[in-house]
Scaffold this motif. Sequence first.
Motif, PDB file in Angstrom:
ATOM      1  N   SER A 134       0.785  -1.238   0.000  1.00  0.00           N
ATOM      2  CA  SER A 134       0.000   0.000   0.000  1.00  0.00           C
ATOM      3  C   SER A 134       0.818   1.290   0.000  1.00  0.00           C
ATOM      4  CB  SER A 134      -0.987   0.017   1.169  1.00  0.00           C
ATOM      5  OG  SER A 134      -2.052  -0.847   0.905  1.00  0.00           O
ATOM      6  N   PRO A 135       1.931   1.365   0.756  1.00  0.00           N
ATOM      7  CA  PRO A 135       2.672   2.634   0.730  1.00  0.00           C
ATOM      8  C   PRO A 135       3.115   3.057  -0.675  1.00  0.00           C
ATOM      9  CG  PRO A 135       3.394   1.317   2.579  1.00  0.00           C
ATOM     10  CD  PRO A 135       2.489   0.435   1.742  1.00  0.00           C
ATOM     11  N   ILE A 136       3.416   2.090  -1.529  1.00  0.00           N
ATOM     12  CA  ILE A 136       3.839   2.454  -2.884  1.00  0.00           C
ATOM     13  C   ILE A 136       2.767   2.167  -3.937  1.00  0.00           C
ATOM     14  CG2 ILE A 136       6.318   2.252  -2.474  1.00  0.00           C
ATOM     15  CD1 ILE A 136       6.176  -0.545  -3.753  1.00  0.00           C
ATOM     16  N   ALA A 137       1.877   1.221  -3.665  1.00  0.00           N
ATOM     17  CA  ALA A 137       0.894   0.802  -4.663  1.00  0.00           C
ATOM     18  C   ALA A 137      -0.490   1.407  -4.461  1.00  0.00           C
ATOM     19  CB  ALA A 137       0.800  -0.726  -4.677  1.00  0.00           C
ATOM     20  N   ALA A 138      -0.676   2.243  -3.454  1.00  0.00           N
ATOM     21  CA  ALA A 138      -2.006   2.824  -3.210  1.00  0.00           C
ATOM     22  C   ALA A 138      -2.590   3.484  -4.455  1.00  0.00           C
ATOM     23  CB  ALA A 138      -1.957   3.799  -2.034  1.00  0.00           C
ATOM     24  N   PRO A 139      -1.800   4.246  -5.235  1.00  0.00           N
ATOM     25  CA  PRO A 139      -2.380   4.824  -6.454  1.00  0.00           C
ATOM     26  C   PRO A 139      -2.832   3.758  -7.461  1.00  0.00           C
ATOM     27  CG  PRO A 139      -0.371   5.991  -5.865  1.00  0.00           C
ATOM     28  CD  PRO A 139      -0.445   4.770  -4.989  1.00  0.00           C
ATOM     29  N   LEU A 140      -2.109   2.648  -7.549  1.00  0.00           N
ATOM     30  CA  LEU A 140      -2.528   1.553  -8.438  1.00  0.00           C
ATOM     31  C   LEU A 140      -3.797   0.886  -7.939  1.00  0.00           C
ATOM     32  CD1 LEU A 140       0.819  -0.218  -9.419  1.00  0.00           C
ATOM     33  CD2 LEU A 140      -0.760   1.010 -10.922  1.00  0.00           C
ATOM     34  N   PHE A 141      -3.899   0.671  -6.631  1.00  0.00           N
ATOM     35  CA  PHE A 141      -5.117   0.087  -6.063  1.00  0.00           C
ATOM     36  C   PHE A 141      -6.311   1.003  -6.313  1.00  0.00           C
ATOM     37  CE2 PHE A 141      -2.377  -2.191  -2.628  1.00  0.00           C
ATOM     38  CZ  PHE A 141      -2.082  -3.208  -3.525  1.00  0.00           C
ATOM     39  N   ALA A 142      -6.106   2.313  -6.149  1.00  0.00           N
ATOM     40  CA  ALA A 142      -7.191   3.276  -6.399  1.00  0.00           C
ATOM     41  C   ALA A 142      -7.585   3.257  -7.881  1.00  0.00           C
ATOM     42  CB  ALA A 142      -6.777   4.676  -5.958  1.00  0.00           C
ATOM     43  N   ALA A 143      -6.612   3.149  -8.776  1.00  0.00           N
ATOM     44  CA  ALA A 143      -6.907   3.081 -10.214  1.00  0.00           C
ATOM     45  C   ALA A 143      -7.659   1.797 -10.548  1.00  0.00           C
ATOM     46  CB  ALA A 143      -5.618   3.172 -11.023  1.00  0.00           C
ATOM     47  N   ALA A 144      -7.282   0.691  -9.922  1.00  0.00           N
ATOM     48  CA  ALA A 144      -7.987  -0.577 -10.149  1.00  0.00           C
ATOM     49  C   ALA A 144      -9.430  -0.457  -9.667  1.00  0.00           C
ATOM     50  CB  ALA A 144      -7.268  -1.720  -9.426  1.00  0.00           C
ATOM     51  N   HIS A 145      -9.633   0.191  -8.525  1.00  0.00           N
ATOM     52  CA  HIS A 145     -10.988   0.412  -8.019  1.00  0.00           C
ATOM     53  C   HIS A 145     -11.793   1.264  -8.997  1.00  0.00           C
ATOM     54  CE1 HIS A 145     -14.025   2.705  -5.734  1.00  0.00           C
ATOM     55  NE2 HIS A 145     -14.278   1.525  -5.214  1.00  0.00           N
ATOM     56  N   LYS A 146     -11.186   2.336  -9.490  1.00  0.00           N
ATOM     57  CA  LYS A 146     -11.885   3.231 -10.418  1.00  0.00           C
ATOM     58  C   LYS A 146     -12.308   2.480 -11.679  1.00  0.00           C
ATOM     59  CE  LYS A 146     -11.428   7.688 -12.685  1.00  0.00           C
ATOM     60  NZ  LYS A 146     -10.608   8.880 -12.859  1.00  0.00           N
ATOM     61  N   LEU A 147     -11.435   1.643 -12.222  1.00  0.00           N
ATOM     62  CA  LEU A 147     -11.772   0.877 -13.417  1.00  0.00           C
ATOM     63  C   LEU A 147     -12.886  -0.130 -13.125  1.00  0.00           C
ATOM     64  CD1 LEU A 147     -11.285   0.174 -16.367  1.00  0.00           C
ATOM     65  CD2 LEU A 147      -9.482  -1.381 -15.614  1.00  0.00           C
ATOM     66  N   LEU A 148     -12.790  -0.819 -12.011  1.00  0.00           N
ATOM     67  CA  LEU A 148     -13.825  -1.793 -11.642  1.00  0.00           C
ATOM     68  C   LEU A 148     -15.175  -1.098 -11.457  1.00  0.00           C
ATOM     69  CD1 LEU A 148     -14.270  -4.795 -10.989  1.00  0.00           C
ATOM     70  CD2 LEU A 148     -13.875  -4.215  -8.602  1.00  0.00           C
ATOM     71  N   MET A 149     -15.172   0.067 -10.859  1.00  0.00           N
ATOM     72  CA  MET A 149     -16.412   0.817 -10.684  1.00  0.00           C
ATOM     73  C   MET A 149     -16.953   1.291 -12.025  1.00  0.00           C
ATOM     74  SD  MET A 149     -17.070   0.489  -7.537  1.00  0.00           S
ATOM     75  CE  MET A 149     -18.266   1.687  -7.027  1.00  0.00           C
ATOM     76  N   ARG A 150     -16.077   1.689 -12.927  1.00  0.00           N
ATOM     77  CA  ARG A 150     -16.524   2.109 -14.264  1.00  0.00           C
ATOM     78  C   ARG A 150     -17.188   0.933 -14.982  1.00  0.00           C
ATOM     79  NH1 ARG A 150     -19.054   4.909 -17.485  1.00  0.00           N
ATOM     80  NH2 ARG A 150     -18.179   5.344 -19.501  1.00  0.00           N
ATOM     81  N   GLN A 151     -16.632  -0.272 -14.823  1.00  0.00           N
ATOM     82  CA  GLN A 151     -17.253  -1.463 -15.416  1.00  0.00           C
ATOM     83  C   GLN A 151     -18.637  -1.694 -14.813  1.00  0.00           C
ATOM     84  OE1 GLN A 151     -14.160  -4.260 -14.423  1.00  0.00           O
ATOM     85  NE2 GLN A 151     -13.302  -4.205 -16.489  1.00  0.00           N
ATOM     86  N   GLY A 152     -18.762  -1.487 -13.506  1.00  0.00           N
ATOM     87  CA  GLY A 152     -20.059  -1.628 -12.856  1.00  0.00           C
ATOM     88  C   GLY A 152     -21.059  -0.619 -13.379  1.00  0.00           C
ATOM     89  N   GLU A 153     -20.621   0.620 -13.556  1.00  0.00           N
ATOM     90  CA  GLU A 153     -21.516   1.659 -14.090  1.00  0.00           C
ATOM     91  C   GLU A 153     -22.011   1.274 -15.486  1.00  0.00           C
ATOM     92  OE1 GLU A 153     -21.574   6.483 -14.909  1.00  0.00           O
ATOM     93  OE2 GLU A 153     -19.642   5.462 -14.766  1.00  0.00           O
ATOM     94  N   LYS A 154     -21.095   0.858 -16.348  1.00  0.00           N
ATOM     95  CA  LYS A 154     -21.486   0.458 -17.709  1.00  0.00           C
ATOM     96  C   LYS A 154     -22.445  -0.735 -17.677  1.00  0.00           C
ATOM     97  CE  LYS A 154     -17.345   1.985 -20.175  1.00  0.00           C
ATOM     98  NZ  LYS A 154     -16.151   1.522 -20.919  1.00  0.00           N
ATOM     99  N   GLY A 155     -22.172  -1.696 -16.802  1.00  0.00           N
ATOM    100  CA  GLY A 155     -23.048  -2.860 -16.690  1.00  0.00           C
ATOM    101  C   GLY A 155     -24.433  -2.483 -16.199  1.00  0.00           C
TER     102      GLY A 155
END
Length: 169
Positions: A134-155
């Motif tokens: 998390s100290p270094i990958a938090a931005p990647l985790f947040a980006a993964a969340h954003k993409l997953l949420m975008r997929q949910g919105e489209k679905g």
Amino acid sequence: MVPHLFDLNSTWHLPAPPEQVWAIIADVDMSWPHWWPGCSFAAPLTRTESRSSSQEDVLKATTAQLNFKAFLRYTLTITIHPTSVDPPTDIHFDAGGHLEGIGRVTVSPEAAGRSRMDISWRVRPTQRWMNLMSPIAAPLFAAAHKLLMRQGEKGLIRALSEQMPEGTS
């Protein structure tokens, strides 16, 4: 090591009134895996005895255990248990599993029969590897969340369009 706290917020703009959005997102049989790419049941729904047969009480007696597959090639298993339900606008829930914390979904009307859905999570990872990264990958985790949420919105938009009478949108 103290687990990293994530405040994750998303806003979805949907082509249907709040009542129609609510009917899908607050379905007591939890239809999310049917319309949300990357989401599947990790286990059958569990349900304690509800105070009544109302949607609110049945939802508060239900716990869903869901898998969410992120683009970073990991899968999070998350339990969602509604704690407060106010149809057709608001659900508060506890989250457990690989992410522990709380969340809220709020549906509000927008112009021309459309809705806005605000989703907020305040969670901490429970997996050791995520806490170490998390100290270094938090931005990647947040980006993964954003993409997953975008997929949910489209679905959800697709699911709503399938329910609309011909000639409307």
